[in-house]
Design a protein around this motif. Structure first.
Motif, PDB file in Angstrom:
ATOM      1  N   ALA A 389    -113.832  22.253-139.190  1.00  0.00           N
ATOM      2  CA  ALA A 389    -114.024  20.916-138.620  1.00  0.00           C
ATOM      3  C   ALA A 389    -112.785  20.463-137.863  1.00  0.00           C
ATOM      4  CB  ALA A 389    -114.354  19.922-139.732  1.00  0.00           C
ATOM      5  N   ILE A 390    -111.597  20.716-138.436  1.00  0.00           N
ATOM      6  CA  ILE A 390    -110.350  20.288-137.799  1.00  0.00           C
ATOM      7  C   ILE A 390    -110.137  21.019-136.480  1.00  0.00           C
ATOM      8  CG2 ILE A 390    -107.828  20.356-138.006  1.00  0.00           C
ATOM      9  CD1 ILE A 390    -108.229  19.841-141.025  1.00  0.00           C
ATOM     10  N   VAL A 391    -110.279  22.348-136.495  1.00  0.00           N
ATOM     11  CA  VAL A 391    -110.033  23.142-135.294  1.00  0.00           C
ATOM     12  C   VAL A 391    -111.049  22.802-134.205  1.00  0.00           C
ATOM     13  CG1 VAL A 391    -110.016  25.483-134.347  1.00  0.00           C
ATOM     14  CG2 VAL A 391    -108.879  25.001-136.537  1.00  0.00           C
ATOM     15  N   ARG A 392    -112.295  22.638-134.596  1.00  0.00           N
ATOM     16  CA  ARG A 392    -113.322  22.292-133.615  1.00  0.00           C
ATOM     17  C   ARG A 392    -113.003  20.944-132.958  1.00  0.00           C
ATOM     18  NH1 ARG A 392    -118.513  24.292-133.323  1.00  0.00           N
ATOM     19  NH2 ARG A 392    -118.410  25.068-135.469  1.00  0.00           N
ATOM     20  N   ALA A 393    -112.578  19.976-133.780  1.00  0.00           N
ATOM     21  CA  ALA A 393    -112.250  18.648-133.253  1.00  0.00           C
ATOM     22  C   ALA A 393    -111.058  18.705-132.306  1.00  0.00           C
ATOM     23  CB  ALA A 393    -111.964  17.694-134.410  1.00  0.00           C
ATOM     24  N   VAL A 410    -103.359  34.164-135.521  1.00  0.00           N
ATOM     25  CA  VAL A 410    -104.663  34.835-135.599  1.00  0.00           C
ATOM     26  C   VAL A 410    -104.445  36.272-136.076  1.00  0.00           C
ATOM     27  CG1 VAL A 410    -106.695  35.584-134.315  1.00  0.00           C
ATOM     28  CG2 VAL A 410    -105.606  33.379-133.781  1.00  0.00           C
ATOM     29  N   GLU A 411    -105.051  36.591-137.216  1.00  0.00           N
ATOM     30  CA  GLU A 411    -104.845  37.910-137.817  1.00  0.00           C
ATOM     31  C   GLU A 411    -106.129  38.704-138.007  1.00  0.00           C
ATOM     32  OE1 GLU A 411    -102.757  37.271-141.451  1.00  0.00           O
ATOM     33  OE2 GLU A 411    -100.956  36.451-140.485  1.00  0.00           O
ATOM     34  N   LEU A 412    -107.284  38.039-137.913  1.00  0.00           N
ATOM     35  CA  LEU A 412    -108.555  38.703-138.192  1.00  0.00           C
ATOM     36  C   LEU A 412    -109.511  38.582-137.008  1.00  0.00           C
ATOM     37  CD1 LEU A 412    -109.093  37.264-141.792  1.00  0.00           C
ATOM     38  CD2 LEU A 412    -108.153  39.505-141.188  1.00  0.00           C
ATOM     39  N   PRO A 413    -110.334  39.612-136.777  1.00  0.00           N
ATOM     40  CA  PRO A 413    -111.325  39.515-135.692  1.00  0.00           C
ATOM     41  C   PRO A 413    -112.260  38.325-135.863  1.00  0.00           C
ATOM     42  CG  PRO A 413    -111.118  41.786-136.450  1.00  0.00           C
ATOM     43  CD  PRO A 413    -110.319  40.957-137.399  1.00  0.00           C
ATOM     44  N   ALA A 414    -112.601  37.970-137.105  1.00  0.00           N
ATOM     45  CA  ALA A 414    -113.502  36.844-137.325  1.00  0.00           C
ATOM     46  C   ALA A 414    -112.863  35.534-136.866  1.00  0.00           C
ATOM     47  CB  ALA A 414    -113.885  36.759-138.805  1.00  0.00           C
ATOM     48  N   GLN A 415    -111.565  35.410-137.052  1.00  0.00           N
ATOM     49  CA  GLN A 415    -110.863  34.210-136.575  1.00  0.00           C
ATOM     50  C   GLN A 415    -110.906  34.152-135.053  1.00  0.00           C
ATOM     51  OE1 GLN A 415    -107.049  35.031-138.314  1.00  0.00           O
ATOM     52  NE2 GLN A 415    -107.526  33.987-140.250  1.00  0.00           N
ATOM     53  N   ARG A 416    -110.592  35.260-134.423  1.00  0.00           N
ATOM     54  CA  ARG A 416    -110.610  35.323-132.945  1.00  0.00           C
ATOM     55  C   ARG A 416    -111.993  35.007-132.404  1.00  0.00           C
ATOM     56  NH1 ARG A 416    -110.424  41.177-131.110  1.00  0.00           N
ATOM     57  NH2 ARG A 416    -112.484  40.937-132.078  1.00  0.00           N
ATOM     58  N   ASP A 417    -113.023  35.578-133.003  1.00  0.00           N
ATOM     59  CA  ASP A 417    -114.385  35.379-132.514  1.00  0.00           C
ATOM     60  C   ASP A 417    -114.811  33.925-132.651  1.00  0.00           C
ATOM     61  OD1 ASP A 417    -114.354  38.058-132.013  1.00  0.00           O
ATOM     62  OD2 ASP A 417    -115.531  38.614-133.797  1.00  0.00           O
ATOM     63  N   PHE A 418    -114.468  33.296-133.775  1.00  0.00           N
ATOM     64  CA  PHE A 418    -114.828  31.890-133.950  1.00  0.00           C
ATOM     65  C   PHE A 418    -114.123  31.025-132.917  1.00  0.00           C
ATOM     66  CE2 PHE A 418    -113.714  27.721-135.652  1.00  0.00           C
ATOM     67  CZ  PHE A 418    -114.974  27.192-135.871  1.00  0.00           C
ATOM     68  N   ALA A 420    -113.076  31.849-129.974  1.00  0.00           N
ATOM     69  CA  ALA A 420    -113.710  32.065-128.670  1.00  0.00           C
ATOM     70  C   ALA A 420    -115.032  31.305-128.582  1.00  0.00           C
ATOM     71  CB  ALA A 420    -113.938  33.554-128.439  1.00  0.00           C
ATOM     72  N   GLN A 421    -115.763  31.297-129.668  1.00  0.00           N
ATOM     73  CA  GLN A 421    -117.075  30.639-129.694  1.00  0.00           C
ATOM     74  C   GLN A 421    -116.965  29.139-129.455  1.00  0.00           C
ATOM     75  OE1 GLN A 421    -119.151  31.199-133.413  1.00  0.00           O
ATOM     76  NE2 GLN A 421    -120.313  29.306-133.128  1.00  0.00           N
ATOM     77  N   ILE A 422    -115.933  28.503-129.999  1.00  0.00           N
ATOM     78  CA  ILE A 422    -115.833  27.044-129.866  1.00  0.00           C
ATOM     79  C   ILE A 422    -115.052  26.633-128.614  1.00  0.00           C
ATOM     80  CG2 ILE A 422    -115.998  26.706-132.358  1.00  0.00           C
ATOM     81  CD1 ILE A 422    -112.975  26.125-132.365  1.00  0.00           C
ATOM     82  N   GLY A 423    -114.602  27.601-127.815  1.00  0.00           N
ATOM     83  CA  GLY A 423    -113.990  27.269-126.538  1.00  0.00           C
ATOM     84  C   GLY A 423    -112.484  27.216-126.523  1.00  0.00           C
ATOM     85  N   CYS A 424    -111.833  27.712-127.589  1.00  0.00           N
ATOM     86  CA  CYS A 424    -110.363  27.794-127.563  1.00  0.00           C
ATOM     87  C   CYS A 424    -109.945  28.728-126.432  1.00  0.00           C
ATOM     88  CB  CYS A 424    -109.859  28.314-128.908  1.00  0.00           C
ATOM     89  SG  CYS A 424    -108.057  28.378-129.036  1.00  0.00           S
ATOM     90  N   ASN A 425    -108.871  28.391-125.749  1.00  0.00           N
ATOM     91  CA  ASN A 425    -108.492  29.147-124.547  1.00  0.00           C
ATOM     92  C   ASN A 425    -107.689  30.413-124.845  1.00  0.00           C
ATOM     93  OD1 ASN A 425    -108.167  25.950-123.869  1.00  0.00           O
ATOM     94  ND2 ASN A 425    -109.289  27.040-122.280  1.00  0.00           N
ATOM     95  N   THR A 426    -106.718  30.303-125.755  1.00  0.00           N
ATOM     96  CA  THR A 426    -105.727  31.368-125.927  1.00  0.00           C
ATOM     97  C   THR A 426    -105.411  31.545-127.402  1.00  0.00           C
ATOM     98  OG1 THR A 426    -104.757  30.624-123.843  1.00  0.00           O
ATOM     99  CG2 THR A 426    -103.456  32.170-125.134  1.00  0.00           C
TER     100      THR A 426
END
Length: 448
Positions: A389-393, A410-418, A420-426
């Motif tokens: 919720a915090i990161v999405r906001a 960022v250490e895990l592929p699941a973190q990176r994928d999430f 990317a999904q919510i629109g984080c740039n980098t």
């Protein structure tokens, strides 16, 4: 042969000598013993306690935020406040105990025949007395005090060391929230202080001897997977201590003010490295962390401009990462300085966003380019609902304000994928690479 006798009235001379002695041992403002006389009385009390195997205590009291009284109400009222504080301390003590003024807004108390319990009771009485409301020349206000306590013979057996340990305990009381008291604890605290002193000295020598190095952690575009920049991170391998973590020496540098010199070194080295990469045909924007103390230096903007000019680096290839506290400490001055930096053409980012004084007001007001999400919010992604919720906001808010978002740690592929999904740039982190030496980073870029 007759004799002539001469008699002189020595009363005036004796009175003058007495006045001189009084002035040299008494605080002129409050009329209580000054540091010199208090130390003499303390030494005498220690000698007496040693003979009878007794105990005594020293309280060192500092008025919290006294500078605000002087600045807002004037030094005249400030002096009257100190007199009133001194009188309240005296009324809170037992007969025979001694109070002295040992500094600008610091008072010391000598408690005869006092152990831990008596010293604690005295500290509480003094706190209650000094915290009662004040009214001076129509101005009403409340003060708090911080008190450090050192016991003889537990803490030390000399006046100098007792006062020193009481001051150390007082500083601990201030660091713990003020308006309270702390006892000196021998052993671990003293060891920590000595460690910090040694580390501070070694750190200063390291800068002179060129023992610091910069490593660079790649920053990756989440949409394309391409490295679009890097963050310069300082590293230090000492000949005696070995590898020293920035988490250990940066707080020491900030406390001593040496962080300004370290920050200047990082600025010049990072800008020069980005210029070398550019000359070799690789365009790599570089980010550096700026401490609050470094940012507040009057010549900081000029220092950044000079570093860019010396290296002939386009300003757009430099990003300054600032903490949130910088922006709220003096908003008007911060805005002026940030506007000057933006006019140079450098990028501006808020580091560790969400851990300090997050405010939409300054995000809208200041000329910022990016937010960096602290690794503490990334660690639980995508399983932790509160982190999600915090990161999405943060991402949605940043995009609404026209800011890009960088996720740290960022250490895990699941973190990176999430992300990317919510629109984080980098993102940056061990999933792609740790902080690398300049040659290793260039090799990875050219290989890609």
């Amino acid at each position: 042969m007759g004799r002539v006798w001469s008699f002189r009235d020595l009363s005036e001379r004796l009175a003058a000598d007495q006045r001189i002695e009084t002035l040299s041992t008494t605080d002129a403002l409050t009329g209580v013993p000054n540091r010199r006389q208090l130390a003499e009385r303390l030494s005498s009390a220690i000698a007496d306690a040693q003979r009878r195997r007794g105990r005594l205590a020293v309280l060192l009291l500092d008025v919290d935020a006294f500078k605000q009284i002087n600045d807002s109400l004037g030094q005249g009222i400030g002096d009257r406040v100190l007199v009133e504080v001194c009188q309240r301390i005296r009324r809170a003590l037992r007969a025979g105990d001694v109070v002295g003024r040992v500094g600008g807004d610091q008072f010391a108390v000598l408690l005869h025949h006092a152990g831990t319990e008596a010293a604690e009771h005295a500290a509480r009485r003094v706190l209650r007395a000094t915290e009662a409301p004040y009214e001076i020349e129509g101005s009403q206000f409340t003060l708090t005090c911080s008190i450090g306590v050192a016991l003889f013979p537990d803490a030390a057996d000399t006046a100098h060391d007792l006062l020193r340990h009481a001051e150390t305990a007082m500083q601990a009381a201030k660091a713990g929230g003020r308006a309270g008291f702390r006892f000196h604890r021998s052993g671990s605290h003293d060891d920590e202080v000595r460690k910090r002193v040694r580390l501070d000295h070694a750190m200063r020598q390291a800068l002179v001897q060129n023992r610091f190095r910069l490593h660079y952690q790649p920053q990756i575009d989440l949409a394309t997977g391409v490295v679009i920049g890097c963050e310069a991170l300082i590293r230090w391998k000492d000949a005696h201590y070995g590898d020293i973590s920035p988490g250990d020496f940066i707080p020491v540098a900030e406390a001593s003010g040496f962080i300004v010199q370290i920050g200047d070194w990082v600025l010049s080295q990072a800008v020069a490295q980005a210029a070398r990469w550019l000359a070799a045909g690789t365009r790599v924007p570089v980010s550096i962390n700026v401490s609050a103390l470094q940012f507040q230096q009057s010549g900081f903007v000029a220092r950044v401009a000079q570093a860019l000019a010396d290296a002939q680096l386009p300003p757009a290839l430099l990003e300054l990462e600032l903490t949130e506290s910088i922006l709220v400490r003096d908003a008007a001055e911060a805005l002026e300085r940030l506007q000057a930096l933006a006019a140079l053409g450098v990028r501006l980012a808020i580091d560790d966003f969400g851990t300090g004084y997050s405010s939409l007001a300054y995000l809208k007001r200041f000329p910022l380019d990016a937010l960096k999400i602290d690794r503490r919010f990334v660690r639980g992604l995508p399983a932790d609902e509160s982190d999600v919720a915090i990161v999405r906001a943060i991402v949605q808010m940043a995009h609404a304000l026209g800011l890009s978002v960088v996720a740290e740690g960022v250490e895990l592929p699941a973190q990176r994928d999430f992300l990317a999904q919510i629109g984080c740039n980098t993102y940056q982190g061990f999933l792609y690479a740790p902080a690398l030496e300049p040659e290793a980073l260039l090799h990875r870029l050219t290989a890609a």
